[in-house]
Design an enzyme around this catalytic site. Structure first.
Site, PDB file in Angstrom:
ATOM      1  N   PHE A  14      39.053  30.436  36.096  1.00 32.87           N
ATOM      2  CA  PHE A  14      39.636  31.151  34.960  1.00 32.87           C
ATOM      3  C   PHE A  14      41.088  30.681  34.742  1.00 32.87           C
ATOM      4  O   PHE A  14      41.807  30.441  35.712  1.00 32.87           O
ATOM      5  CB  PHE A  14      39.589  32.663  35.220  1.00 32.87           C
ATOM      6  CG  PHE A  14      39.962  33.475  34.025  1.00 32.87           C
ATOM      7  CD1 PHE A  14      39.073  33.644  32.975  1.00 32.87           C
ATOM      8  CD2 PHE A  14      41.216  34.049  33.927  1.00 32.87           C
ATOM      9  CE1 PHE A  14      39.428  34.377  31.854  1.00 32.87           C
ATOM     10  CE2 PHE A  14      41.581  34.793  32.805  1.00 32.87           C
ATOM     11  CZ  PHE A  14      40.686  34.960  31.767  1.00 32.87           C
ATOM     12  N   ASP A  41      38.461  35.426  43.558  1.00 36.33           N
ATOM     13  CA  ASP A  41      38.622  36.216  42.337  1.00 36.33           C
ATOM     14  C   ASP A  41      37.269  36.886  42.063  1.00 36.33           C
ATOM     15  O   ASP A  41      36.260  36.211  41.849  1.00 36.33           O
ATOM     16  CB  ASP A  41      39.028  35.293  41.176  1.00 36.33           C
ATOM     17  CG  ASP A  41      39.274  36.064  39.884  1.00 36.33           C
ATOM     18  OD1 ASP A  41      38.645  37.122  39.682  1.00 36.33           O
ATOM     19  OD2 ASP A  41      40.079  35.585  39.060  1.00 36.33           O
ATOM     20  N   TYR A  47      38.554  46.423  34.465  1.00 36.70           N
ATOM     21  CA  TYR A  47      38.230  46.796  33.076  1.00 36.70           C
ATOM     22  C   TYR A  47      36.899  46.201  32.603  1.00 36.70           C
ATOM     23  O   TYR A  47      36.497  46.442  31.474  1.00 36.70           O
ATOM     24  CB  TYR A  47      39.365  46.408  32.115  1.00 36.70           C
ATOM     25  CG  TYR A  47      39.939  45.018  32.310  1.00 36.70           C
ATOM     26  CD1 TYR A  47      39.254  43.894  31.899  1.00 36.70           C
ATOM     27  CD2 TYR A  47      41.180  44.843  32.919  1.00 36.70           C
ATOM     28  CE1 TYR A  47      39.774  42.633  32.088  1.00 36.70           C
ATOM     29  CE2 TYR A  47      41.719  43.579  33.108  1.00 36.70           C
ATOM     30  CZ  TYR A  47      41.016  42.482  32.690  1.00 36.70           C
ATOM     31  OH  TYR A  47      41.530  41.230  32.894  1.00 36.70           O
ATOM     32  N   LYS A  48      36.233  45.418  33.460  1.00 36.59           N
ATOM     33  CA  LYS A  48      34.937  44.854  33.057  1.00 36.59           C
ATOM     34  C   LYS A  48      33.821  45.788  33.546  1.00 36.59           C
ATOM     35  O   LYS A  48      33.601  46.840  32.958  1.00 36.59           O
ATOM     36  CB  LYS A  48      34.776  43.451  33.634  1.00 36.59           C
ATOM     37  CG  LYS A  48      35.839  42.457  33.159  1.00 36.59           C
ATOM     38  CD  LYS A  48      35.614  41.106  33.800  1.00 36.59           C
ATOM     39  CE  LYS A  48      36.766  40.144  33.573  1.00 36.59           C
ATOM     40  NZ  LYS A  48      36.966  39.773  32.180  1.00 36.59           N
ATOM     41  N   ARG A  75      28.618  34.006  25.164  1.00 30.33           N
ATOM     42  CA  ARG A  75      28.426  34.723  26.432  1.00 30.33           C
ATOM     43  C   ARG A  75      27.813  36.075  26.149  1.00 30.33           C
ATOM     44  O   ARG A  75      28.322  36.837  25.321  1.00 30.33           O
ATOM     45  CB  ARG A  75      29.802  34.912  27.071  1.00 30.33           C
ATOM     46  CG  ARG A  75      29.902  34.610  28.505  1.00 30.33           C
ATOM     47  CD  ARG A  75      31.306  34.681  29.030  1.00 30.33           C
ATOM     48  NE  ARG A  75      32.150  35.748  28.528  1.00 30.33           N
ATOM     49  CZ  ARG A  75      33.230  36.202  29.153  1.00 30.33           C
ATOM     50  NH1 ARG A  75      33.577  35.683  30.308  1.00 30.33           N
ATOM     51  NH2 ARG A  75      33.973  37.144  28.633  1.00 30.33           N
TER      52      ARG A  75
HETATM   53  C1  LIG Z   1      37.930  35.517  36.485  1.00 32.63           C
HETATM   54  C2  LIG Z   1      39.097  36.221  35.866  1.00 32.63           C
HETATM   55  N1  LIG Z   1      40.277  36.279  36.491  1.00 32.63           N
HETATM   56  C3  LIG Z   1      41.332  36.929  35.932  1.00 32.63           C
HETATM   57  C4  LIG Z   1      41.227  37.542  34.706  1.00 32.63           C
HETATM   58  C5  LIG Z   1      42.346  38.218  34.028  1.00 32.63           C
HETATM   59  O1  LIG Z   1      43.371  38.671  34.826  1.00 32.63           O
HETATM   60  P1  LIG Z   1      44.381  39.768  34.254  1.00 32.63           P
HETATM   61  O2  LIG Z   1      43.697  41.089  34.315  1.00 32.63           O
HETATM   62  O3  LIG Z   1      45.577  39.661  35.112  1.00 32.63           O
HETATM   63  O4  LIG Z   1      44.677  39.428  32.826  1.00 32.63           O
HETATM   64  C6  LIG Z   1      40.006  37.502  34.023  1.00 32.63           C
HETATM   65  C7  LIG Z   1      39.889  38.143  32.699  1.00 32.63           C
HETATM   66  O5  LIG Z   1      38.947  38.071  32.003  1.00 32.63           O
HETATM   67  C8  LIG Z   1      38.925  36.824  34.611  1.00 32.63           C
HETATM   68  O6  LIG Z   1      37.748  36.761  33.977  1.00 32.63           O
END
Ligand SMILES: Cc1ncc(COP(=O)(O)O)c(C=O)c1O
Length: 420
Positions: free
Chosen positions: A129, A206, A231-232, A380
């Site tokens: 990401f 992650d 938030y997902k 997606r």
């Molecule tokens: C794999 C991954 N890492 C990190 C993030 C985003 O991080 P943050 O909440 O700090 O914006 C996302 C957001 O979609 C993500 O899919």
């Protein structure tokens, strides 16, 4: 899914037999004309969360004022433990809810590098990401280190052989996504962590697309560090605080770079010198975001009640069903599946590829189906198992089939927007 059921009644039967069917009513999914397949970007609002936030705002904050801090101060660790127990395979005292995924990644990556002096190499993959790649680029630049990018197939995910070839005695840290944001490819955490450890490096995962979607076994897989958003699949709302995990055996040895007062031992002693709190508390920074943290708590409780085993089983069935319909209906229109086909290699979303993916995604929104577009040509679709019905998958794929047959996406003329 090996056979494609011929009509919608198959989906209806699956929904009727679904042990998680009742969970849909726990969410504010009130518009019957909307098919929401984007919970892997922003999960919907649980009713319990709305009620709990209202109570926290009016009672704990509104009436209780500063007197409510005794309820709040322990929440980052308590909610972290809840996540650890139900969704992350982590024993208590190793997970905290705080900051954003990006900030937590920075904190843990810096701490890991400091714990491996003399090693200047960070390894990640080129399909990780963006925020992960950028944070690691920044850290490498700040420290005069090297960021080594493994070339990864964007549809099939990380190749373990390529990883093995990329790590060596100069590697301090390997930082990867467990479920790839674009394709949904699911990495083998235990095997990869083992390879990282053989080289003497630390593994940072992650879990943004894993937490609440696939079983995660942080302790059992030997993972050192992890971060993830809420938030997902955890449905805690836009910008809700993220979580971090630090394996208990490492907590004493690591020092995170943001020396804030919430990570201070004897915080209210207001001492002159920073002295890290024992345990996971050290990895906090400043005042926790309480309203967001209680939303994480409600989300974790709800998914804990559903059970990650049942959620995973349903996610496998939904995504397999989606792939089967895509093969049957959309392949003749040049749409291909851009996610791993073996169930064990796939998270809870499926990605389809077509050169007109962006216009298709916009045409779908007009028809009440919300998925999302990802570069360069990907659509997606995330049938999150807590609330998505098999009939939603049938209907969404049927609408895509119609859009492809009519070429309705050609009517989309607006400029490409950043957020759908
Ligand atoms: C794999 C991954 N890492 C990190 C993030 C985003 O991080 P943050 O909440 O700090 O914006 C996302 C957001 O979609 C993500 O899919």
């Amino acid at each position: 899914m090996t056979t494609l059921p011929a009509d919608r009644s198959y989906a209806e039967d699956q929904d009727a037999a679904d042990p998680l069917a009742g969970f849909r009513d726990r969410f504010a999914l009130d518009d019957p004309s909307l098919i929401y397949l984007d919970g892997n970007s922003l999960g919907p609002l649980p009713h319990a969360t709305r009620a709990r936030i209202a109570e926290v705002v009016s009672q704990e904050w509104g009436a209780g004022l500063v007197r409510s801090w005794h309820r709040w101060i322990g929440l980052p660790g308590q909610v972290g433990d809840l996540l650890g127990e139900h969704l992350l395979g982590a024993a208590p005292g190793q997970v905290a809810v705080c900051d954003s995924t990006t900030v937590n990644l920075y904190k843990l990556a810096c701490a890991a590098l400091d714990a491996r002096p003399g090693r200047g190499v960070i390894v990640t993959d080129d399909d990780n990401f963006p925020t992960d790649r950028y944070v690691l680029q920044g850290i490498a630049a700040q420290r005069g280190g090297e960021l080594r990018m493994i070339g990864t197939d964007p549809d099939q995910g990380l190749d373990t052989g390529a990883l093995r070839a990329a790590v060596d005695q100069r590697t301090a840290l390997v930082s990867l996504s467990h479920v790839a944001y674009r394709s949904g490819a699911l990495a083998d955490m235990a095997t990869i962590t083992g390879i990282v450890h053989e080289a003497g490096a630390l593994a940072l995962w992650d879990l943004c697309h894993s937490a609440g979607a696939v079983p995660v076994e942080l302790d059992a897989s030997g993972a050192d560090l992890a971060v993830g958003c809420t938030y997902k699949y955890l449905n805690a709302g836009p910008g809700a605080p993220a979580f971090l995990y630090v394996r208990r055996g490492l907590q004493q040895a690591l020092r995170q770079p943001v020396w804030g007062w919430f990570g201070q031992r004897d915080q209210f002693g207001m001492g002159r010198v920073y002295e890290p709190a024992p345990g996971i508390g050290q990895f906090l920074t400043g005042t926790p975001q309480i309203i967001g943290t209680v939303a994480v708590q409600e989300g974790a409780r709800l998914l804990g009640e559903a059970g990650i085993g049942r959620l995973r089983a349903k996610a496998v069935a939904l995504t397999g069903y989606l792939i089967g319909l895509a093969d049957a209906w959309l392949a003749p229109h040049g749409v291909t599946v851009a996610s791993p086909r073996p169930d064990a290699r796939r998270g809870a979303h499926v990605t389809l590829a077509h050169p007109e993916a962006w216009r298709i995604s916009q045409a779908l929104i007009r028809r009440g189906v919300i998925g999302d577009y990802r570069t360069p040509d990907r659509l997606r679709l995330g049938p999150a198992p807590a609330y998505t019905r098999f009939a939603d998958v049938w209907d969404a794929l049927d609408i895509i089939r119609q859009i492809m047959t009519d070429k309705a996406y050609l009517n989309v003329t607006s400029e490409r927007s950043v957020v759908t």
